[in-house]
Design a protein around this motif. Structure first.
Motif, mmCIF file in Angstrom:
data_model
loop_
_atom_site.group_PDB
_atom_site.id
_atom_site.type_symbol
_atom_site.label_atom_id
_atom_site.label_comp_id
_atom_site.label_asym_id
_atom_site.label_seq_id
_atom_site.Cartn_x
_atom_site.Cartn_y
_atom_site.Cartn_z
ATOM 1 N N TRP A 1 -40.548 -14.263 -12.484
ATOM 2 C CA TRP A 1 -39.453 -14.915 -11.083
ATOM 3 C C TRP A 1 -39.250 -16.182 -12.382
ATOM 4 O O TRP A 1 -37.761 -16.470 -11.755
ATOM 5 C CB TRP A 1 -40.533 -15.826 -9.971
ATOM 6 N N THR A 2 -39.814 -16.683 -12.773
ATOM 7 C CA THR A 2 -39.092 -18.450 -13.811
ATOM 8 C C THR A 2 -38.005 -17.104 -14.447
ATOM 9 O O THR A 2 -37.154 -18.084 -14.873
ATOM 10 C CB THR A 2 -40.768 -18.950 -13.918
ATOM 11 N N SER A 3 -38.378 -16.513 -15.550
ATOM 12 C CA SER A 3 -37.691 -16.535 -16.360
ATOM 13 C C SER A 3 -35.886 -15.945 -15.961
ATOM 14 O O SER A 3 -34.854 -15.939 -15.769
ATOM 15 C CB SER A 3 -37.884 -14.938 -17.086
ATOM 16 N N VAL A 4 -36.635 -14.989 -14.427
ATOM 17 C CA VAL A 4 -35.099 -14.139 -14.229
ATOM 18 C C VAL A 4 -34.207 -15.442 -13.429
ATOM 19 O O VAL A 4 -32.919 -15.074 -13.663
ATOM 20 C CB VAL A 4 -35.351 -13.384 -13.028
ATOM 21 N N THR A 5 -34.938 -16.267 -12.585
ATOM 22 C CA THR A 5 -34.108 -17.464 -12.020
ATOM 23 C C THR A 5 -33.043 -18.615 -12.670
ATOM 24 O O THR A 5 -32.310 -18.484 -12.910
ATOM 25 C CB THR A 5 -35.270 -18.275 -11.449
ATOM 26 N N ALA A 6 -34.131 -18.510 -13.968
ATOM 27 C CA ALA A 6 -33.421 -19.445 -15.311
ATOM 28 C C ALA A 6 -32.575 -18.759 -15.235
ATOM 29 O O ALA A 6 -31.341 -19.094 -15.848
ATOM 30 C CB ALA A 6 -34.272 -19.820 -15.803
ATOM 31 N N ALA A 7 -32.535 -17.045 -16.014
ATOM 32 C CA ALA A 7 -31.369 -16.304 -16.595
ATOM 33 C C ALA A 7 -30.075 -16.607 -15.809
ATOM 34 O O ALA A 7 -28.956 -16.360 -16.117
ATOM 35 C CB ALA A 7 -32.091 -15.027 -17.128
ATOM 36 N N HIS A 8 -30.975 -15.844 -14.574
ATOM 37 C CA HIS A 8 -29.157 -15.632 -13.315
ATOM 38 C C HIS A 8 -28.221 -17.192 -13.022
ATOM 39 O O HIS A 8 -27.851 -16.794 -12.887
ATOM 40 C CB HIS A 8 -29.488 -15.079 -12.074
ATOM 41 N N LEU B 1 -19.581 -29.995 -5.110
ATOM 42 C CA LEU B 1 -20.402 -29.491 -6.477
ATOM 43 C C LEU B 1 -21.603 -28.984 -5.694
ATOM 44 O O LEU B 1 -22.913 -27.907 -6.261
ATOM 45 C CB LEU B 1 -20.549 -30.681 -7.529
ATOM 46 N N PRO B 2 -22.322 -30.360 -4.761
ATOM 47 C CA PRO B 2 -23.408 -29.834 -4.215
ATOM 48 C C PRO B 2 -23.999 -28.566 -3.741
ATOM 49 O O PRO B 2 -25.297 -27.665 -3.763
ATOM 50 C CB PRO B 2 -24.070 -30.796 -3.718
ATOM 51 N N ARG B 3 -22.210 -27.807 -3.127
ATOM 52 C CA ARG B 3 -23.092 -26.910 -2.587
ATOM 53 C C ARG B 3 -22.906 -25.704 -3.307
ATOM 54 O O ARG B 3 -23.878 -24.955 -2.921
ATOM 55 C CB ARG B 3 -22.078 -26.858 -1.810
ATOM 56 N N LEU B 4 -22.421 -25.656 -4.258
ATOM 57 C CA LEU B 4 -22.174 -25.099 -5.281
ATOM 58 C C LEU B 4 -23.603 -24.991 -6.172
ATOM 59 O O LEU B 4 -23.845 -23.771 -6.385
ATOM 60 C CB LEU B 4 -20.890 -24.833 -6.852
ATOM 61 N N LEU B 5 -24.059 -25.653 -7.121
ATOM 62 C CA LEU B 5 -25.242 -25.571 -6.747
ATOM 63 C C LEU B 5 -26.428 -24.935 -6.475
ATOM 64 O O LEU B 5 -26.794 -24.473 -6.220
ATOM 65 C CB LEU B 5 -26.156 -26.984 -7.578
ATOM 66 N N LEU B 6 -26.474 -25.525 -5.122
ATOM 67 C CA LEU B 6 -27.674 -24.405 -4.231
ATOM 68 C C LEU B 6 -27.393 -23.150 -3.908
ATOM 69 O O LEU B 6 -28.265 -22.880 -3.724
ATOM 70 C CB LEU B 6 -27.266 -25.470 -2.382
ATOM 71 N N ALA B 7 -25.926 -22.826 -3.908
ATOM 72 C CA ALA B 7 -26.049 -21.298 -3.865
ATOM 73 C C ALA B 7 -26.159 -20.642 -4.913
ATOM 74 O O ALA B 7 -26.325 -19.732 -5.001
ATOM 75 C CB ALA B 7 -24.568 -21.452 -3.172
ATOM 76 N N ILE B 8 -25.537 -21.149 -5.898
ATOM 77 C CA ILE B 8 -26.132 -20.984 -7.277
ATOM 78 C C ILE B 8 -27.295 -20.554 -7.648
ATOM 79 O O ILE B 8 -28.399 -19.171 -8.096
ATOM 80 C CB ILE B 8 -25.505 -21.465 -8.650
ATOM 81 N N ALA B 9 -28.510 -21.588 -7.033
ATOM 82 C CA ALA B 9 -30.358 -22.160 -7.264
ATOM 83 C C ALA B 9 -30.416 -20.349 -6.237
ATOM 84 O O ALA B 9 -31.019 -20.238 -6.268
ATOM 85 C CB ALA B 9 -30.160 -22.787 -6.984
ATOM 86 N N ALA B 10 -29.976 -20.526 -4.707
ATOM 87 C CA ALA B 10 -30.680 -19.704 -4.105
ATOM 88 C C ALA B 10 -30.386 -17.963 -4.522
ATOM 89 O O ALA B 10 -31.241 -17.345 -4.153
ATOM 90 C CB ALA B 10 -29.990 -20.097 -2.915
ATOM 91 N N GLY B 11 -29.020 -17.819 -5.075
ATOM 92 C CA GLY B 11 -28.893 -17.095 -5.333
ATOM 93 C C GLY B 11 -29.782 -15.947 -6.577
ATOM 94 O O GLY B 11 -30.607 -14.739 -6.403
ATOM 95 N N ALA B 12 -29.894 -17.561 -7.379
ATOM 96 C CA ALA B 12 -30.852 -16.933 -8.351
ATOM 97 C C ALA B 12 -32.135 -16.583 -8.041
ATOM 98 O O ALA B 12 -32.901 -15.407 -8.861
ATOM 99 C CB ALA B 12 -30.783 -18.368 -9.981
ATOM 100 N N ALA B 13 -32.727 -17.777 -7.111
ATOM 101 C CA ALA B 13 -33.897 -17.850 -5.999
ATOM 102 C C ALA B 13 -34.316 -16.002 -5.892
ATOM 103 O O ALA B 13 -35.119 -15.597 -6.043
ATOM 104 C CB ALA B 13 -34.420 -18.454 -5.455
ATOM 105 N N SER B 14 -33.484 -15.508 -4.991
ATOM 106 C CA SER B 14 -33.532 -14.364 -4.645
ATOM 107 C C SER B 14 -33.239 -13.609 -5.238
ATOM 108 O O SER B 14 -33.992 -12.352 -5.214
ATOM 109 C CB SER B 14 -32.193 -14.417 -3.563
ATOM 110 N N SER B 15 -32.406 -13.208 -6.393
ATOM 111 C CA SER B 15 -32.921 -12.275 -7.319
ATOM 112 C C SER B 15 -33.882 -12.121 -8.062
ATOM 113 O O SER B 15 -34.453 -11.309 -8.795
ATOM 114 C CB SER B 15 -31.201 -12.169 -8.906
ATOM 115 N N GLY B 16 -33.866 -13.392 -8.998
ATOM 116 C CA GLY B 16 -36.200 -13.672 -9.244
ATOM 117 C C GLY B 16 -36.711 -13.262 -8.447
ATOM 118 O O GLY B 16 -37.700 -12.236 -8.946
ATOM 119 N N THR B 17 -37.009 -13.328 -6.807
ATOM 120 C CA THR B 17 -37.747 -12.756 -6.128
ATOM 121 C C THR B 17 -38.236 -11.621 -5.915
ATOM 122 O O THR B 17 -38.865 -10.868 -6.403
ATOM 123 C CB THR B 17 -37.850 -13.815 -4.619
#
Length: 799
Positions: free
Chosen positions: A153-160, A119-135
């Protein structure tokens, strides 16, 4: 090009995913909060990441390019400019790229989500992907749409991130058999799903605005207990959709009645989605892991139970007790070896079944339990019916669910030991047999020819003690070195293999030995060594040499006899020739006088001349027989054979023998008209044979008799043959003398009594000539009735 159904199905699924992503983008942009440049959540991003994640890496570039195009066009359809829409597409593709790059791909397939450790690796990958899209989206909004970077950035990262948390785990569960494990019944599962979705729908309905968003969470905990991880992930996604749709319509704790700003409302919705995912996902993984472990434990137990039951080795499970070892379980082979049924042994003390050995086994088990030993093994005789030889092995298994256990394994060695005794007896017998074979030398070597065994026969014949040969000398050391060099072409691997060879004994004696060397191999064909079996043939060799010398002398004697026989033949030929020349002159003079050329002849003189001519003819016949007999050794030479028509032979024979025909005897000739009597042969020899037969028939036929000469070509009783039959009505031959007719100088008693002259060579010459032409001659006769001579020759092949 071959058609691949799997590839075609993959293309159809990818196209369907792109269609769903397109419309999700359109609807999400369309339902974005008023005054906001981004949506509350972005399920298209999660679906796109799932599509790339489930595909082989070789398709990733094409799939990411497709995400750029599809999501960009969706933004354009939703009312955004083309360049802005394509840049948002790049933002979506960047999320998928970062997510799949961090999750990676297993060696044999896609990433797995099976344990809480994943699970940690999955959460990290999802957070990094969402942050990339938010950026990417924040940069686009700030530069192109004059918006706020941080807020975007905050809205897109949270939404994704919220969307990916609900969609990507479900994608990872697809196709994983462990993700379908469940414990609840179908009815309980249906009740749970319906209850959970109804609860989420009721709490977020437009008619309800109380802050009760936490109430459905216990239902998700219940779902983790009764649903499979895949079903629970689908339920969480459905709950997330209900929360988003109903809140967008103004219902629930985060609706219009809550008096919240758009950004606060979006943040609360996204937080609720994250809570739904984080409550359900870890529970699902923990419960799934527990279910899998439980099933594996049950499977191991079943496997152990089955292996115990199906094992061909007798096995018992024993529980140590104060008074011994109590039997907990055993398989059928163990009961058979002990001679006691399974039901009779369960719960009993095992020592009772072992008789006098019980105390020994119990003491050994206690030593293992006390730590003084780790295992014990012994071969015992079990007093069953019949008695069995059993190897018993004990092992200690501490701290099981049933406490400390002793595992006893029983192997029946009865047949093995019986076979071992038989082998030992056979070995002893073979050793005694080899030792008793004193007349034959038997020597065994290893693969290098080093002597490993010598029997009594070799010891007595060669005079060596075994200690002087075994492990000390090679087999070739026993041979004559000069002979080995002289006969090197007869050896293999620098050693003799068979034949007669000279051995040198310990005292220097030279023995002629008949040797046979055989390679010894194991069952797999691997060379073990060589076995030489030999016997002393010295006396036999000397006898053979003496016999050879005697044969040489006999051959010389035969050669001398052949030389004398040739001299005899040459003498006979010379004498016969010298006799025939004057006889021919005498016969010519008689014939000249008979023609009255030199003067008239009266009847008395004519009769005397005729008698002289007949006597001359008989004498010429005798001379001719003598010449033929002298050449009988060369009659088989067929180099001068030509095609002969037997009709001509018969005609000339009649002409030659007609002067010999006595008064009152008639000669009848019967032969075919066509060319059906041609043979290969020597015409003069065949004529000589037929003249002898016809002359005999005329000579032994009295006045008034008949001599019949018959020629048949290819008769029915002898197809492929020419048959000449000479039949007379003469004096005949006694039956007991007919077997001697073809012997040289034999004359029948009937001819002797009738004072009929003759040499006894005629029929012997006839048989020699006929057999030289691959023919047959037979004689049948009856005394005072006549004789039939039958000559059969092979016809010339008409082809």
């Amino acid at each position: 090009m071959t058609h691949d159904p799997a590839f075609a199905r993959r293309l159809v699924l990818i196209a369907l995913c792109y269609v769903v992503i397109f419309w999700l983008c359109v609807l999400t942009v369309y339902f974005a909060p008023e005054g906001s440049d981004v949506a509350v959540w972005w399920p298209a991003g999660g679906l796109g990441s799932a599509m790339v994640l489930l595909s082989p890496p070789r398709y990733w570039v094409a799939l990411l390019a497709g995400i750029v195009v599809v999501t960009g066009m969706a933004n354009v359809v939703a009312g955004r400019d083309l360049d802005v829409g394509l840049l948002f597409g790049v933002s979506n593709a960047s999320e998928s790229l970062v997510l799949v790059a961090l999750l990676g791909v297993r060696r044999h397939g896609r990433p797995l989500l099976r344990a809480p450790e994943d699970l940690p690796r999955l959460l990290l990958a999802i957070a990094a992907g969402a942050a990339s899209s938010g950026t990417c989206a924040g940069t686009l909004v700030a530069v192109r749409l004059d918006g706020d970077f941080v807020e975007t950035w905050t809205s897109v990262t949270a939404a994704h991130g919220a969307a990916s948390l609900l969609i990507v785990p479900l994608a990872l569960f697809v196709g994983d058999p462990r993700a379908s494990l469940t414990e609840g019944t179908r009815a309980i599962q249906v009740i749970q799903v319906v209850s959970t979705l109804v609860a989420f729908a009721a709490i977020h309905h437009t008619s309800q605005s109380l802050p009760l968003s936490f109430l459905p969470l216990p239902l998700l905990v219940w779902g983790a207990q009764v649903l499979s991880p895949r079903a629970l992930a689908a339920e969480a996604l459905a709950a997330g959709l209900l929360v988003t749709v109903l809140t967008a319509q103004g219902g629930g704790p985060f609706g219009t009645g809550a008096d919240l700003t758009n950004s606060a409302q979006a943040a609360l919705i996204q937080l609720d989605l994250v809570v739904i995912a984080l409550v359900s996902l870890p529970l699902a993984l923990n419960v799934s892991q527990r279910r899998a472990a439980l099933r594996e434990a049950v499977a191991v137990g079943e496997t152990y139970r089955r292996s115990l039951t199906e094992s061909v080795i007798g096995t018992l499970l024993l529980s140590p007790a104060d008074d011994g070892l109590r039997v907990l379980d055993l398989n059928e082979p163990a009961g058979d070896l002990l001679g006691i049924g399974r039901d009779d042994l369960l719960g009993r003390h095992w020592a009772e079944a072992l008789g006098p050995h019980g105390t020994t086994v119990v003491d050994a088990a206690r030593e293992m339990i006390d730590g003084r030993s780790t295992s014990w093994e012994r071969e015992l005789t079990v007093e069953a019916e019949p008695a069995r030889c059993v190897r018993i092995a004990l092992s200690w298994v501490p701290d099981t669910s049933s406490g400390d256990l002793i595992v006893a394994q029983l192997v029946d060695l009865t047949e093995h030991r019986a076979a071992q005794r038989d082998l030992e007896q056979e070995r002893d017998f073979n050793a005694a047999l080899l030792s008793a074979t004193t007349g034959t030398s038997i020597i065994a070597t290893d693969r290098d020819g080093l002597i490993a065994y010598v029997n009594k026969g070799a010891e007595q014949l060669l005079g060596y003690q075994p200690a002087a040969l075994v492990g000390r000398r090679h087999l070739v050391d026993l041979y004559d070195a000069d002979e080995l060099r002289a006969r090197a072409d007869e050896m293999e691997h620098d050693a003799p293999t068979s034949g007669d060879w000279t051995h040198v004994g310990a005292d220097g004696r030279r023995l002629r030995m008949s040797v046979n060397v055989t390679p010894m191999r194991d069952a797999g064909g691997r060379l073990l060594g060589y076995l030489q079996v030999s016997e002393d043939v010295t006396e036999r060799t000397q006898a053979q040499e003496a016999l050879r010398a005697a044969l040489d002398k006999e051959r010389q004697a035969v050669d001398e006899l052949e030389r004398l026989d040739r001299s005899k033949s040459e003498f006979l030929a010379t004498v016969s020739h010298e006799l025939r020349t004057p006889m021919t002159s005498i016969m010519g003079v008689n014939e000249l006088l008979s023609t009255e050329v030199v003067g008239p002849v009266n009847d008395r003189q004519r009769e005397l001349l005729r008698r002289g001519s007949r006597a001359g003819q008989r004498l010429l016949g005798l001379i001719e027989n003598t010449l033929t007999l002298s050449r009988v050794e060369s009659l088989t030479d067929d180099t001068h054979h030509t095609v002969v028509d037997l009709r001509d032979i018969v005609v000339r024979t009649v002409e030659t023998t007609e002067p010999l025909c006595p008064l009152g005897v008639s000669m009848v000739v019967d032969q075919p008209d066509g060319p059906t009597a041609r043979v290969m042969g020597d015409a003069n020899q065949l004529e000589r044979a037929l003249v002898n037969v016809v002359a005999n028939a005329l000579k032994f036929t009295l006045g008034g008799g008949v001599v019949r000469v018959t020629l048949q070509g290819d008769p029915p009783d002898e197809p492929g043959r020419a048959v000449v039959t000479v039949e007379d009505s003469g004096i005949g031959i006694p039956a007991d003398e007919q077997s001697h007719l073809f012997e040289r100088f034999f004359r029948a008693s009937s001819a002797v009594q009738a004072s009929i002259p003759g040499s006894g060579l005629g029929l012997a010459i006839v048989r020699s000539i006929v057999e030289a032409h691959r023919g047959e001659v037979t004689v049948t006769s009856r005394l005072d009735e006549g004789t039939v001579v039958r000559i059969s020759l092979p016809l010339l092949d008409q082809g």
